[in-house]
Design a protein around this motif. Structure first.
Motif, PDB file in Angstrom:
ATOM      1  N   VAL A   1      -5.163   6.452  -0.768  1.00 15.36           N
ATOM      2  CA  VAL A   1      -4.126   5.133  -0.374  1.00 15.36           C
ATOM      3  C   VAL A   1      -4.563   4.174  -1.485  1.00 15.36           C
ATOM      4  O   VAL A   1      -5.794   3.998  -1.553  1.00 15.36           O
ATOM      5  N   ASP A   2      -3.700   3.497  -2.051  1.00 14.70           N
ATOM      6  CA  ASP A   2      -3.994   2.376  -2.854  1.00 14.70           C
ATOM      7  C   ASP A   2      -3.332   1.195  -2.245  1.00 14.70           C
ATOM      8  O   ASP A   2      -2.446   1.394  -1.501  1.00 14.70           O
ATOM      9  N   TYR A   3      -3.797  -0.003  -2.856  1.00 14.29           N
ATOM     10  CA  TYR A   3      -3.517  -1.246  -2.344  1.00 14.29           C
ATOM     11  C   TYR A   3      -3.330  -2.216  -3.478  1.00 14.29           C
ATOM     12  O   TYR A   3      -4.192  -2.278  -4.144  1.00 14.29           O
ATOM     13  N   GLU A   4      -2.239  -3.048  -3.651  1.00 14.96           N
ATOM     14  CA  GLU A   4      -1.825  -3.882  -4.616  1.00 14.96           C
ATOM     15  C   GLU A   4      -2.577  -5.244  -4.505  1.00 14.96           C
ATOM     16  O   GLU A   4      -1.976  -5.897  -3.670  1.00 14.96           O
ATOM     17  N   VAL A   5      -3.318  -5.387  -5.232  1.00 20.17           N
ATOM     18  CA  VAL A   5      -4.493  -6.556  -4.880  1.00 20.17           C
ATOM     19  C   VAL A   5      -3.768  -7.904  -6.173  1.00 20.17           C
ATOM     20  O   VAL A   5      -3.944  -8.910  -5.529  1.00 20.17           O
ATOM     21  N   ALA A   6      -3.125  -7.277  -7.158  1.00 18.57           N
ATOM     22  CA  ALA A   6      -2.499  -8.317  -7.961  1.00 18.57           C
ATOM     23  C   ALA A   6      -1.328  -7.346  -8.679  1.00 18.57           C
ATOM     24  O   ALA A   6      -1.378  -6.213  -8.568  1.00 18.57           O
ATOM     25  N   PRO A   7      -0.372  -7.982  -9.337  1.00 21.37           N
ATOM     26  CA  PRO A   7       0.665  -7.242 -10.097  1.00 21.37           C
ATOM     27  C   PRO A   7      -0.066  -6.386 -11.071  1.00 21.37           C
ATOM     28  O   PRO A   7      -0.872  -6.858 -11.701  1.00 21.37           O
ATOM     29  N   GLU A   8       0.552  -5.034 -11.178  1.00 25.61           N
ATOM     30  CA  GLU A   8      -0.097  -4.076 -11.895  1.00 25.61           C
ATOM     31  C   GLU A   8      -1.564  -3.836 -11.822  1.00 25.61           C
ATOM     32  O   GLU A   8      -2.205  -3.001 -12.470  1.00 25.61           O
ATOM     33  N   VAL A   9      -2.125  -4.059 -10.396  1.00 26.36           N
ATOM     34  CA  VAL A   9      -3.569  -3.747 -10.075  1.00 26.36           C
ATOM     35  C   VAL A   9      -3.632  -3.148  -8.939  1.00 26.36           C
ATOM     36  O   VAL A   9      -3.287  -3.835  -7.979  1.00 26.36           O
ATOM     37  N   ARG A  10      -3.995  -1.792  -8.812  1.00 22.09           N
ATOM     38  CA  ARG A  10      -3.869  -1.031  -7.757  1.00 22.09           C
ATOM     39  C   ARG A  10      -5.139  -0.113  -7.538  1.00 22.09           C
ATOM     40  O   ARG A  10      -5.157   1.128  -7.594  1.00 22.09           O
ATOM     41  N   PRO A  11      -6.165  -0.712  -6.817  1.00 20.41           N
ATOM     42  CA  PRO A  11      -7.365   0.164  -6.733  1.00 20.41           C
ATOM     43  C   PRO A  11      -7.162   1.157  -5.661  1.00 20.41           C
ATOM     44  O   PRO A  11      -6.098   0.879  -4.575  1.00 20.41           O
ATOM     45  N   ALA A  12      -7.586   2.200  -5.664  1.00 22.91           N
ATOM     46  CA  ALA A  12      -7.303   3.339  -4.541  1.00 22.91           C
ATOM     47  C   ALA A  12      -8.439   3.959  -4.159  1.00 22.91           C
ATOM     48  O   ALA A  12      -9.813   4.126  -4.783  1.00 22.91           O
ATOM     49  N   VAL A  13      -8.438   4.651  -2.753  1.00 13.96           N
ATOM     50  CA  VAL A  13      -9.663   5.316  -2.143  1.00 13.96           C
ATOM     51  C   VAL A  13      -9.180   6.585  -1.840  1.00 13.96           C
ATOM     52  O   VAL A  13      -7.936   6.982  -1.100  1.00 13.96           O
ATOM     53  N   GLY A  14      -9.769   7.776  -2.008  1.00  9.89           N
ATOM     54  CA  GLY A  14      -9.144   9.095  -1.725  1.00  9.89           C
ATOM     55  C   GLY A  14     -10.231  10.086  -1.557  1.00  9.89           C
ATOM     56  O   GLY A  14     -11.561   9.933  -1.553  1.00  9.89           O
ATOM     57  N   ALA A  15      -9.722  11.190  -1.252  1.00 11.11           N
ATOM     58  CA  ALA A  15     -10.657  12.346  -0.999  1.00 11.11           C
ATOM     59  C   ALA A  15      -9.831  13.667  -1.829  1.00 11.11           C
ATOM     60  O   ALA A  15      -8.632  13.654  -2.007  1.00 11.11           O
TER      61      ALA A  15
ATOM     62  N   SER B 141       0.750  -1.220  -0.059  1.00 12.01           N
ATOM     63  CA  SER B 141       0.086   0.025  -0.127  1.00 12.01           C
ATOM     64  C   SER B 141       0.835   1.306  -0.042  1.00 12.01           C
ATOM     65  O   SER B 141       1.877   1.424   0.510  1.00 12.01           O
ATOM     66  N   THR B 142       0.187   2.313  -0.568  1.00 17.13           N
ATOM     67  CA  THR B 142       1.084   3.588  -0.899  1.00 17.13           C
ATOM     68  C   THR B 142       0.029   4.709  -0.528  1.00 17.13           C
ATOM     69  O   THR B 142      -1.106   4.675  -1.064  1.00 17.13           O
ATOM     70  N   LEU B 143       0.565   5.635   0.179  1.00 11.42           N
ATOM     71  CA  LEU B 143      -0.265   7.044   0.325  1.00 11.42           C
ATOM     72  C   LEU B 143       0.515   7.811  -0.393  1.00 11.42           C
ATOM     73  O   LEU B 143       1.496   8.165  -0.585  1.00 11.42           O
TER      74      LEU B 143
END
Length: 108
Positions: free
Chosen positions: A69-83, A43-45
């Motif tokens: 903040v994003d989270y790597e669920v699989a290689p090259e797949v990083r969904p994120a939640v933000g404001a 995960s990355t902020l």
């Protein structure tokens, strides 16, 4: 080496009198700061802020703050939640200023 440096300095000073990048009546400014911090291995902020103005700092046009903040669920797949928070100052046709506030909580 000193001779080359002296010639380059002399040349730049001589040419600088003929170069005009901006007129004296329009000073646009744009400041931006981008930060990215690794929270865990997956995960990355990321945070972003921007400030834009016209006529030095007296005429604000845009102020933006965003973070996610994003989270790597699989290689090259990083969904994120933000404001995001945005203040946008634009001009109407009659030269009056219109101020808009926008707030967004989103999933990417």
């Amino acid at each position: 080496m000193k001779v080359k440096l002296s010639l380059i300095t002399f040349f730049l000073l001589g040419v600088s009198q003929f170069v005009m990048a901006q007129s004296r009546d329009s000073y646009n400014m744009w400041f931006q700061y981008l930060m990215s911090a690794k929270l865990t291995d997956k995960s990355t902020l990321t945070a972003l802020s921007q400030y834009r103005s016209f006529d030095l700092a007296y005429d604000t046009r845009l102020f933006l703050v965003s973070a996610y903040v994003d989270y790597e669920v699989a290689p090259e797949v990083r969904p994120a939640v933000g404001a995001m928070f945005l203040i946008l100052d634009s001009y109407k046709s009659d030269n009056s200023k219109k101020e808009r506030y926008e707030k967004d909580l989103s999933n990417r």
